[in-house]
Design a protein around this motif. Structure first.
Motif, PDB file in Angstrom:
ATOM      1  N   UNK A 304     -18.052  22.463  16.635  1.00  0.00           N
ATOM      2  CA  UNK A 304     -17.249  23.691  16.709  1.00  0.00           C
ATOM      3  C   UNK A 304     -15.946  23.505  17.483  1.00  0.00           C
ATOM      4  N   UNK A 305     -15.766  22.371  18.139  1.00  0.00           N
ATOM      5  CA  UNK A 305     -14.629  22.208  19.036  1.00  0.00           C
ATOM      6  C   UNK A 305     -13.771  20.976  18.777  1.00  0.00           C
ATOM      7  N   UNK A 306     -14.353  19.903  18.235  1.00  0.00           N
ATOM      8  CA  UNK A 306     -13.660  18.612  18.260  1.00  0.00           C
ATOM      9  C   UNK A 306     -12.359  18.603  17.473  1.00  0.00           C
ATOM     10  N   UNK A 307     -12.225  19.453  16.451  1.00  0.00           N
ATOM     11  CA  UNK A 307     -10.997  19.447  15.663  1.00  0.00           C
ATOM     12  C   UNK A 307      -9.806  19.996  16.440  1.00  0.00           C
ATOM     13  N   UNK A 308     -10.061  20.747  17.507  1.00  0.00           N
ATOM     14  CA  UNK A 308      -8.975  21.398  18.239  1.00  0.00           C
ATOM     15  C   UNK A 308      -8.048  20.383  18.914  1.00  0.00           C
ATOM     16  N   UNK A 309      -8.625  19.334  19.491  1.00  0.00           N
ATOM     17  CA  UNK A 309      -7.805  18.359  20.200  1.00  0.00           C
ATOM     18  C   UNK A 309      -6.798  17.666  19.292  1.00  0.00           C
ATOM     19  N   UNK A 310      -7.240  17.025  18.207  1.00  0.00           N
ATOM     20  CA  UNK A 310      -6.281  16.412  17.291  1.00  0.00           C
ATOM     21  C   UNK A 310      -5.298  17.406  16.692  1.00  0.00           C
ATOM     22  N   UNK A 311      -5.747  18.648  16.483  1.00  0.00           N
ATOM     23  CA  UNK A 311      -4.853  19.679  15.947  1.00  0.00           C
ATOM     24  C   UNK A 311      -3.714  19.952  16.918  1.00  0.00           C
ATOM     25  N   UNK A 312      -4.030  20.086  18.198  1.00  0.00           N
ATOM     26  CA  UNK A 312      -3.006  20.332  19.219  1.00  0.00           C
ATOM     27  C   UNK A 312      -2.071  19.128  19.335  1.00  0.00           C
TER      28      UNK A 312
END
Length: 457
Positions: A304-312
């Motif tokens: 639920x969270x890991x995509x946020x880092x690369x997205x930022x």
């Protein structure tokens, strides 16, 4: 204006001239960027699968999972060294087309072997290594694109290409939980049973791999039919002259801080979250009885969270690319170094979960998550700024080689992060990250950013 000598090679090409064919340059950028986005999705496909393998029926240790997640970084770095030297030898058209087709092998492999928990560890390690092809191509795609643009626009062009390419990491990590829940590709394989504690679900993990196959074929067709190759000719030996320039090594150190951190955290983010605030932490969760040991605490599921880092990180790379063209790259590399160092220090406060209560665990998780996102944000700035600096510091052919070389070393990030976290622990490894950031700030100020610096840019 360039004139076609054959259907592939341009007879001449000078992006600094008034007759620069901007239309061809931008067409090249968008086709290669599409293929690069798919490459990053392929490279980080294992990172979306590996944290969930034990829930699918495998029984790997924490160390085995970290090593598996590190393997695409090892192969990506090694293969980037090879791809660094390909643009002048193969040309843009053939290199992009063949590279895109090569990524099909790892994608099919993961789609097949994830369907049942029967694959031996060594086989999954081989598939993780093959996924690194998606990381390796970066060192060929970026330099070849730089040949098409004048220096005044290379910060924007390379920032857009790398930024949108980096979005492939977020795409694969964001789409995976959506794709695995539906059976619309069920005819390509059977469903699996996903188990976590008392939660049991039917899933189709092969969907998250097979969905990329038609896009890879489309990318290869676009590359073959729409791209040309710039006559920047140099054999392998001639390209080695970049290693006699001290700025090659300074820029390599800086890019380890920026892209090395971005790629390393992208690959290990999910496992680290699972290890600290998920079912892999024995102080929080008892695997034997499938029970949460801290009353009221909801286990964090990395999916639920890991995509946020690369997205930022990808987003900040795109946003700041144009600012580096206006203000120069050195000042933003300095900002990135300071920001990365400070963000790592803040994140370290969340690397030792306080299991006293659910409230203290929640607070620690929030510090961990927002600290990680801050690190990603500043790595994006640094990725954009260093790629602006290199074309300003080096002549055109050398700049392409240095971009490829530094990208190759930065791609070892997933491997180095996996080994570092496994051997000295998260806190110790993050402390090394702080020291590295301080070193990079000093290098940037002395060599590039201060008034009267030897190589401003």
């Amino acid at each position: 204006m360039a004139r076609a000598r054959t259907s592939e090679w341009l007879e001449s090409w000078d992006p600094e001239s008034e007759s620069w064919d901007s239309r061809m340059a931008w067409k090249t950028l968008w086709v290669t960027t599409f293929c690069l986005t798919l490459a990053f999705a392929t490279w980080f496909l294992p990172s979306a699968f590996i944290p969930q393998l034990n829930s699918l029926g495998y029984d790997f240790t924490t160390a085995q999972l970290y090593w598996m997640a590190a393997m695409p970084g090892l192969s990506g770095g090694l293969l980037r060294i090879l791809w660094t030297f390909l643009p002048p030898i193969m040309g843009t058209r053939r290199m992009v087309t063949y590279s895109t087709l090569l990524m099909i092998f790892a994608t099919i492999g993961w789609g097949v072997r994830v369907q049942a928990p029967t694959a031996p560890y060594w086989e999954l390690m081989v598939l993780a290594f093959l996924a690194g092809i998606g990381g390796g191509v970066f060192s060929g795609f970026m330099p070849s694109t730089s040949y098409f643009f004048p220096r005044r626009k290379q910060g924007l062009a390379l920032g857009l290409q790398a930024g949108f390419g980096n979005f492939g990491v977020s795409l694969v990590q964001m789409l995976t939980p959506l794709l695995i829940g539906v059976g619309f590709l069920g005819f390509l394989g059977s469903s699996q049973t996903w188990t976590s504690g008392d939660e049991v679900r039917e899933v189709w993990y092969q969907n998250a791999a097979f969905i990329w196959l038609p896009l890879l074929v489309v990318g290869a067709i676009l590359a073959w039919t729409m791209l040309k190759s710039v006559p920047v000719k140099a054999n392998f030996k001639q390209q080695l002259d970049i290693f006699r320039n001290q700025d090659t090594w300074w820029q390599t150190i800086l890019y380890i801080m920026t892209f090395g951190t971005f790629s390393g955290l992208s690959a290990q983010f999910g496992l680290l979250m699972q290890d600290l605030y998920g079912r892999m932490n024995p102080e929080i969760y008892d695997l034997a009885t499938n029970t949460v040991l801290v009353e009221g605490f909801d286990l964090r599921n990395p999916i639920n969270f890991v995509f946020l880092g690369p997205l930022v990180g990808a987003g900040s790379r795109i946003i700041f690319a144009q600012l580096t063209d206006r203000m120069g790259g050195a000042i933003w590399t300095l900002v990135a170094g300071i920001g990365i160092g400070a963000s790592i220090v803040f994140t370290m406060t969340g690397l030792t979960p306080d299991v006293t209560s659910a409230a203290t665990l929640d607070a620690g998780f929030n510090r961990f998550l927002f600290g990680m996102l801050a690190i990603f944000f500043f790595t994006g700035i640094g990725n954009a700024s260093t790629f602006k600096q290199m074309p300003m510091i080096f002549e055109r052919r050398q700049a392409g080689g240095v971009i490829g070389w530094t990208a190759a070393i930065g791609a070892f990030g997933p491997f180095l992060f996996g080994i570092g976290i496994t051997t000295i622990g998260p806190v110790g490894f993050y402390a090394v990250g702080v020291a590295w950031a301080v070193l990079c700030v000093v290098i940037t100020w002395v060599r590039y950013a201060r008034p009267g610096a030897p190589k401003p840019g």
